[in-house]
Design a protein around this motif. Structure first.
Motif, PDB file in Angstrom:
ATOM      1  N   SER A   1      -8.982 -33.602  42.869  1.00 24.36           N
ATOM      2  CA  SER A   1      -9.832 -33.036  41.825  1.00 24.36           C
ATOM      3  C   SER A   1      -9.092 -32.915  40.499  1.00 24.36           C
ATOM      4  O   SER A   1      -9.715 -32.895  39.432  1.00 24.36           O
ATOM      5  CB  SER A   1     -10.335 -31.653  42.254  1.00 24.36           C
ATOM      6  OG  SER A   1      -9.228 -30.790  42.514  1.00 24.36           O
ATOM      7  N   HIS A   2      -7.778 -32.809  40.550  1.00 29.89           N
ATOM      8  CA  HIS A   2      -6.964 -32.756  39.334  1.00 29.89           C
ATOM      9  C   HIS A   2      -6.135 -34.034  39.269  1.00 29.89           C
ATOM     10  O   HIS A   2      -5.141 -34.166  39.983  1.00 29.89           O
ATOM     11  CB  HIS A   2      -6.057 -31.532  39.340  1.00 29.89           C
ATOM     12  CG  HIS A   2      -5.194 -31.432  38.110  1.00 29.89           C
ATOM     13  ND1 HIS A   2      -5.711 -31.168  36.873  1.00 29.89           N
ATOM     14  CD2 HIS A   2      -3.856 -31.583  37.946  1.00 29.89           C
ATOM     15  CE1 HIS A   2      -4.726 -31.143  35.983  1.00 29.89           C
ATOM     16  NE2 HIS A   2      -3.597 -31.392  36.614  1.00 29.89           N
ATOM     17  N   PRO A   3      -6.522 -35.006  38.444  1.00 28.56           N
ATOM     18  CA  PRO A   3      -5.841 -36.306  38.435  1.00 28.56           C
ATOM     19  C   PRO A   3      -4.375 -36.189  38.032  1.00 28.56           C
ATOM     20  O   PRO A   3      -3.980 -35.284  37.281  1.00 28.56           O
ATOM     21  CB  PRO A   3      -6.629 -37.111  37.398  1.00 28.56           C
ATOM     22  CG  PRO A   3      -7.937 -36.414  37.281  1.00 28.56           C
ATOM     23  CD  PRO A   3      -7.663 -34.975  37.523  1.00 28.56           C
TER      24      PRO A   3
ATOM     25  N   TRP B   1      -9.919 -38.726  31.691  1.00 28.59           N
ATOM     26  CA  TRP B   1      -9.436 -37.361  31.916  1.00 28.59           C
ATOM     27  C   TRP B   1      -8.329 -37.060  30.913  1.00 28.59           C
ATOM     28  O   TRP B   1      -7.394 -37.849  30.743  1.00 28.59           O
ATOM     29  CB  TRP B   1      -8.896 -37.206  33.329  1.00 28.59           C
ATOM     30  CG  TRP B   1      -8.016 -35.993  33.518  1.00 28.59           C
ATOM     31  CD1 TRP B   1      -6.655 -35.931  33.438  1.00 28.59           C
ATOM     32  CD2 TRP B   1      -8.452 -34.659  33.806  1.00 28.59           C
ATOM     33  NE1 TRP B   1      -6.208 -34.663  33.662  1.00 28.59           N
ATOM     34  CE2 TRP B   1      -7.294 -33.849  33.893  1.00 28.59           C
ATOM     35  CE3 TRP B   1      -9.706 -34.078  34.003  1.00 28.59           C
ATOM     36  CZ2 TRP B   1      -7.350 -32.502  34.161  1.00 28.59           C
ATOM     37  CZ3 TRP B   1      -9.753 -32.723  34.272  1.00 28.59           C
ATOM     38  CH2 TRP B   1      -8.593 -31.953  34.350  1.00 28.59           C
ATOM     39  N   MET B   2      -8.429 -35.906  30.243  1.00 29.42           N
ATOM     40  CA  MET B   2      -7.358 -35.431  29.373  1.00 29.42           C
ATOM     41  C   MET B   2      -6.860 -34.089  29.889  1.00 29.42           C
ATOM     42  O   MET B   2      -7.648 -33.163  30.100  1.00 29.42           O
ATOM     43  CB  MET B   2      -7.816 -35.288  27.925  1.00 29.42           C
ATOM     44  CG  MET B   2      -6.659 -34.871  26.993  1.00 29.42           C
ATOM     45  SD  MET B   2      -7.045 -34.906  25.233  1.00 29.42           S
ATOM     46  CE  MET B   2      -8.071 -33.447  25.097  1.00 29.42           C
ATOM     47  N   ALA B   3      -5.540 -33.984  30.105  1.00 31.68           N
ATOM     48  CA  ALA B   3      -4.930 -32.764  30.630  1.00 31.68           C
ATOM     49  C   ALA B   3      -4.961 -31.658  29.571  1.00 31.68           C
ATOM     50  O   ALA B   3      -4.957 -31.930  28.365  1.00 31.68           O
ATOM     51  CB  ALA B   3      -3.495 -33.040  31.056  1.00 31.68           C
ATOM     52  N   PRO B   4      -4.961 -30.386  30.003  1.00 31.44           N
ATOM     53  CA  PRO B   4      -5.046 -29.280  29.033  1.00 31.44           C
ATOM     54  C   PRO B   4      -3.884 -29.235  28.055  1.00 31.44           C
ATOM     55  O   PRO B   4      -4.044 -28.767  26.924  1.00 31.44           O
ATOM     56  CB  PRO B   4      -5.069 -28.038  29.931  1.00 31.44           C
ATOM     57  CG  PRO B   4      -5.551 -28.517  31.255  1.00 31.44           C
ATOM     58  CD  PRO B   4      -5.040 -29.914  31.395  1.00 31.44           C
ATOM     59  N   PHE B   5      -2.686 -29.698  28.463  1.00 20.00           N
ATOM     60  CA  PHE B   5      -1.532 -29.569  27.580  1.00 20.00           C
ATOM     61  C   PHE B   5      -1.474 -30.655  26.511  1.00 20.00           C
ATOM     62  O   PHE B   5      -0.728 -30.548  25.541  1.00 20.00           O
ATOM     63  CB  PHE B   5      -0.219 -29.593  28.384  1.00 20.00           C
ATOM     64  CG  PHE B   5      -0.055 -30.771  29.288  1.00 20.00           C
ATOM     65  CD1 PHE B   5       0.303 -32.015  28.807  1.00 20.00           C
ATOM     66  CD2 PHE B   5      -0.252 -30.634  30.653  1.00 20.00           C
ATOM     67  CE1 PHE B   5       0.453 -33.093  29.656  1.00 20.00           C
ATOM     68  CE2 PHE B   5      -0.102 -31.702  31.514  1.00 20.00           C
ATOM     69  CZ  PHE B   5       0.256 -32.943  30.995  1.00 20.00           C
TER      70      PHE B   5
ATOM     71  N   GLY C   1       4.769 -38.295  36.933  1.00 19.99           N
ATOM     72  CA  GLY C   1       3.513 -37.907  36.329  1.00 19.99           C
ATOM     73  C   GLY C   1       3.714 -37.036  35.101  1.00 19.99           C
ATOM     74  O   GLY C   1       4.767 -36.409  34.928  1.00 19.99           O
ATOM     75  N   SER C   2       2.681 -36.984  34.250  1.00 21.71           N
ATOM     76  CA  SER C   2       2.790 -36.215  33.007  1.00 21.71           C
ATOM     77  C   SER C   2       3.084 -34.747  33.273  1.00 21.71           C
ATOM     78  O   SER C   2       3.886 -34.124  32.574  1.00 21.71           O
ATOM     79  CB  SER C   2       1.496 -36.348  32.208  1.00 21.71           C
ATOM     80  OG  SER C   2       1.308 -37.669  31.767  1.00 21.71           O
ATOM     81  N   SER C   3       2.429 -34.166  34.288  1.00 23.10           N
ATOM     82  CA  SER C   3       2.639 -32.752  34.574  1.00 23.10           C
ATOM     83  C   SER C   3       4.081 -32.486  34.983  1.00 23.10           C
ATOM     84  O   SER C   3       4.737 -31.582  34.457  1.00 23.10           O
ATOM     85  CB  SER C   3       1.683 -32.292  35.675  1.00 23.10           C
ATOM     86  OG  SER C   3       1.870 -30.919  35.955  1.00 23.10           O
ATOM     87  N   THR C   4       4.602 -33.303  35.912  1.00 22.66           N
ATOM     88  CA  THR C   4       5.988 -33.133  36.359  1.00 22.66           C
ATOM     89  C   THR C   4       6.963 -33.367  35.219  1.00 22.66           C
ATOM     90  O   THR C   4       7.916 -32.597  35.026  1.00 22.66           O
ATOM     91  CB  THR C   4       6.296 -34.105  37.509  1.00 22.66           C
ATOM     92  OG1 THR C   4       5.387 -33.866  38.583  1.00 22.66           O
ATOM     93  CG2 THR C   4       7.721 -33.936  38.003  1.00 22.66           C
ATOM     94  N   ALA C   5       6.721 -34.445  34.440  1.00 27.93           N
ATOM     95  CA  ALA C   5       7.621 -34.758  33.331  1.00 27.93           C
ATOM     96  C   ALA C   5       7.621 -33.650  32.291  1.00 27.93           C
ATOM     97  O   ALA C   5       8.680 -33.259  31.779  1.00 27.93           O
ATOM     98  CB  ALA C   5       7.217 -36.086  32.692  1.00 27.93           C
TER      99      ALA C   5
END
Length: 673
Positions: free
Chosen positions: A149-151, A183-187, A282-286
Motif C-alpha cells: 500500500s505504500h510504494p 505516487w509522490m512521497a510526503p517528504f 529506496g528513497s525512504s531508506t536513503a
C-alpha cells in the motif's frame, strides 16, 4: 517523420465511451514527444469489481471531467536537478499545493506505423516519485515497487517500456490509452522545488530510436553525477591526511575530529551515488540515512571540530548542547519529513519540521558562538579560520539557500556543479591550508619542547653523582637508567667533613617526563640546602615533605640514611623500598610517601655495617621490569643477584633487558676493611 494531430474532446455520455480526443502519431525514424492533451487528477482509482484492475486505466473510462494539462513547457526551462530540457513544474505549483500521494495521468494516442514496427515508450525525464504505466488497461511496467500500500520509490532514472505491436484491449482503429498511476512521497515537496508528478513530456516511437535516446539520457544522468565519486574520493583522502597529521602530533585531537567528519561525509557521498544511479536503495531508506542520520551527525561533528580547533574549554555546556541539537535534528528530520510512512500525522510532522528549522538555526548560532570565542581567545588564528567556518555554513545549509534563491548550480563541460560542491571544495582547500599551518606550529612547538627536555636531561645528568666514588672507608657505586629522556628517580651523596659521615638520599617521583624531572630538580635543591643546616635523615624527610605538600601530583618515595665513620647507620624512610644488606632485604616499618599529608610520620631504623658489608638501595623500576609474557623481574631475582655480589651495572642491565617499564636507579655502598 512523426506527425501529431490533437483533437478537442467532446462531452462524454458515460464513464466508459469511445473517445475522440486522440493524438495521432506517424512513426518514422524519429521520436515523438507526448507533451499535450494529457488528462490529470489527484487521488487513486477504484478497482473494477470483476477484473480487480484500476478503472482509471481502462481505455474507455470517461476522463472528460479531469483537468487538461500540457507537459510541454511554456518556455525553455532546465531541470534544476538533472539538467534535462523541457522542464515542467509539478502539481504543487499548479493548483494542488502541499498534496502528496497518488495522482493519475492519461493520454489517448493513435499510432500510424508500418506493420511489424517495434514500438517503445519512455517515461518522463523527471518524476516525483514513482509510477505504474498501463497500455489500454494492461500494466506494462513501473518505476518503483507498488506491491504494498505504500510504494517503494527510488531516485529517478530514465525508463523505457517496450510496447506490443498490437494495442491490448484497444479500439478497432488501433487507438491506445496510456495511463500512469503516479505516487509522490510526503517528504518530496520538502526537498524538491516545484514538486509533484511528471516534469516533462514522454517520448514514443520506433524501439531502436527510443532505446538510443534512453541510453543518451542514462549517460547524461551518470555525467551529471560525475562529481560525486570525485568528492567521495577527496573526503577519504582527507581522512588519510588527517590520520597522517595525527601521527606527528598525537596530543592534538582536532585531527581525529576532522578524520571522523570527512569519513562520515565520504559515507554520505557513497550513499548518494548508490541512490542516484541505481535502484538498490529506496528513497525512504536513503533519506533516513542521509537526512536523519548522517547529515545531523556530520553537522554535530563539524561544530565539535571547531570547538576542539580553538581549544575552547568554556562554556562547559557547549559539547552537551551540540549533542542535544544533533539528536533533536535526527528526530526532527525523521518525523518531520515523514520518512517512515504512517509514523505520525501531517500536523505532527509539520511541527517537527519546524523543529528542524529551529535546530539548524541553533547549530548556526553555536557555530558562530564558537568562532567568536575562538577569535577572542586566539585572535589571529580565529580570523584565519573564519573563511572556512563560513564555507561550512554554506555547505551545511545548502538546502535553504537553494530554495531561497531557486538556483541550484552550473553545468561545466556537461557536469553538474552545485554551489554545495564548490563550497565543499573551497572548505577542503581552506582546511588543508589551516592544517598545514597548524602542523607547522605544532612541529615547531614539539622541537622547542624536545630542546627543553634535552636541556632538562643534561641538567639532571649534571646533578647526579659520579657512578663510582671513593670516600674514607667507603666505596659507593651508582647506576641510573631513565625510562624516558628525563627521569623521575634521584639520589644524592653528601659527605660531611666535620664528622666523617656520609648522607645518602634516594627516591622516586611519581610520573615520568619533564614534570617529574622538574620535581626532581626541586627535591635535589631542597636536599642540598637542608643538609647544610641539619644532616639528620628524619629532619631531612620532614623538610622535603613540607616542600611537596600542596603541590598537585607531586609525591615521591624517599629514603635518607646517614653512615657514620664507625659504620653505624641511621635510616629514615618515606614509602621507599627497603635497601638490601649483603643480598637480604632489611626489616623496617612502612610509611607514607612525601607530599601526601603535612603531619606525616616517617619510620626510622638504625643498624651497623661491618667491614666488607655491602648495602644496596634500589628503585621500584627494577622490581617492576616486565617481560613480553607479563612476568615481573621481582624481588627474588634481585636478591639472588645481590647475594652473588654482582656489580650494580650488571643488575641494571639485567632489569633493562628483561623489560624496562620505569626508571632504574641503584646506589651500592661497600664498607672497606
Amino acid at each position: 517523420m512523426l506527425s501529431l494531430v490533437v483533437r478537442i474532446p467532446t462531452v462524454a455520455q458515460s464513464s466508459l465511451h469511445a473517445p475522440n480526443d486522440v493524438t495521432h502519431i506517424t512513426v518514422g525514424q524519429s521520436v515523438s514527444l507526448l507533451g499535450g492533451a494529457w488528462k490529470f487528477t489527484i487521488g487513486d482509482s477504484p478497482l473494477d469489481p470483476v477484473t480487480k484492475k484500476p478503472l482509471w486505466a481502462n481505455s474507455l473510462f470517461d476522463d472528460s471531467e479531469w483537468e487538461t494539462i500540457s507537459l510541454t513547457p511554456a518556455r525553455p526551462t532546465l531541470d534544476p536537478f538533472f539538467g534535462y530540457p523541457d522542464y515542467v513544474p509539478g502539481w504543487t505549483v499548479n493548483g494542488h499545493p502541499g498534496y502528496s500521494g497518488y495522482a493519475w495521468y492519461r493520454i489517448r494516442v493513435k499510432i500510424d506505423a508500418p506493420t511489424g514496427t517495434r514500438l517503445a515508450l519512455t517515461g518522463p525525464d523527471t518524476v516525483d516519485d514513482g509510477f505504474q504505466v498501463f497500455d489500454n488497461g494492461t500494466l506494462i511496467g513501473s518505476f518503483g515497487d507498488f506491491s504494498s500500500s505504500h510504494p517503494t520509490v527510488y531516485s529517478y532514472q530514465p525508463t523505457i517500456f517496450q510496447l506490443p505491436s498490437a494495442a491490448p484491449n484497444g479500439l478497432a482503429d488501433g487507438t491506445r490509452t496510456f495511463a500512469f498511476r503516479v505516487w509522490m512521497a510526503p517528504f518530496t515537496p520538502l526537498m524538491v522545488p516545484n514538486a509533484g508528478g511528471f516534469h516533462g513530456p514522454l517520448r514514443l516511437g520506433e524501439a531502436d530510436a527510443v532505446a538510443k535516446l534512453h541510453q543518451l539520457h542514462r549517460l547524461n544522468l551518470i555525467r551529471l553525477f560525475a562529481e560525486e565519486p570525485a568528492e567521495a574520493l577527496l573526503c577519504f583522502l582527507f581522512v588519510l591526511l588527517a590520520i597522517g597529521f595525527s601521527v606527528f602530533d598525537r596530543s592534538d585531537k582536532v585531527y581525529s575530529w576532522i578524520a571522523v567528519g570527512y569519513l562520515l561525509l565520504g559515507a554520505l557521498r557513497v550513499v548518494e551515488i548508490i541512490y542516484s544511479v541505481n535502484q538498490i536503495v529506496g528513497s525512504s531508506t536513503a533519506n533516513i540515512l542521509m537526512d536523519a542520520v548522517l547529515t545531523p551527525v556530520i553537522l554535530g561533528v563539524w561544530v565539535m571540530m571547531w570547538l576542539v580547533w580553538f581549544r575552547l574549554e568554556r562554556p562547559v555546556w557547549l559539547p552537551g548542547a551540540i549533542g542535544a541539537l544533533t539528536l533533536l535534528f535526527m528526530v526532527g528530520d525523521l518525523i518531520g519529513e515523514e520518512l517512515i510512512f504512517g509514523l505520525s500525522s501531517h500536523r505532527v510532522a509539520a511541527a517537527f519540521l519546524l523543529l528542524t528549522v529551529v535546530v539548524r538555526l541553533g547549530f548556526l548560532a553555536l557555530l558562530f558562538l564558537v568562532v567568536i570565542l575562538g577569535v577572542r581567545k586566539q585572535g589571529r588564528e580565529g580570523w584565519i579560520a573564519l573563511p572556512a567556518v563560513l564555507l561550512l555554513g554554506l555547505v551545511r545549509f545548502q538546502r535553504e539557500l537553494v530554495l531561497l534563491t531557486r538556483f541550484d548550480g552550473w553545468e561545466i563541460f556537461g557536469v553538474g556543479v552545485t554551489p554545495a560542491v564548490v563550497a565543499d571544495l573551497l572548505l577542503a582547500l581552506a582546511l588543508f591550508l589551516l592544517l598545514l599551518r597548524r602542523l607547522f606550529f605544532s612541529l615547531r612547538l614539539q622541537r622547542e619542547q624536545a630542546r627543553d627536555i634535552q636541556q632538562a636531561a643534561e641538567v639532571q645528568q649534571v646533578i647526579l653523582p659520579e657512578s663510582r666514588t671513593m670516600y674514607p672507608g667507603l666505596l659507593i657505586e651508582t647506576e641510573y637508567r631513565a625510562a624516558r629522556l628525563v627521569g623521575g628517580d634521584f639520589f644524592q651523596i653528601i659527605p660531611h667533613a666535620s664528622n666523617g659521615s656520609i648522607l645518602i638520599v634516594a627516591g622516586d617521583v611519581t610520573g615520568k617526563g619533564l614534570q617529574a624531572g622538574m620535581t626532581v630538580a626541586l627535591l635535589v635543591g631542597a636536599i642540598r640546602s637542608t643538609a647544610e643546616l641539619n644532616a639528620d635523615p628524619l629532619f631531612l624527610l620532614e623538610a622535603l615533605n613540607r616542600r611537596l605538600v600542596g603541590r598537585n601530583s607531586s609525591q615521591a618515595t624517599c629514603l635518607a640514611l646517614s653512615i657514620a665513620a664507625d659504620g653505624n647507620v641511621t635510616l629514615a624512610n618515606a614509602g621507599h623500598l627497603p635497601p638490601y644488606l649483603n643480598g637480604l632485604s632489611l626489616e623496617m616499618e612502612g610509611a607514607l610517601p612525601l607530599g601526601m599529608i603535612e603531619a606525616s610520620e616517617f619510620s626510622v631504623t638504625r643498624f651497623h655495617i661491618a667491614p666488607s658489608d655491602r648495602l644496596v638501595i634500589i628503585s621500584d623500576g627494577i622490581i617492576e621490569a616486565t617481560d613480553k609474557n607479563g612476568q615481573l623481574f621481582g624481588f627474588d631475582r634481585v636478591s639472588q643477584l645481590l647475594r652473588a655480589n654482582v656489580a650494580v651495572k650488571v643488575l641494571a642491565d639485567a632489569a633493562e633487558h628483561f623489560g624496562q617499564e620505569d626508571d632504574i636507579s641503584l646506589v651500592a655502598v661497600t664498607r672497606l676493611a
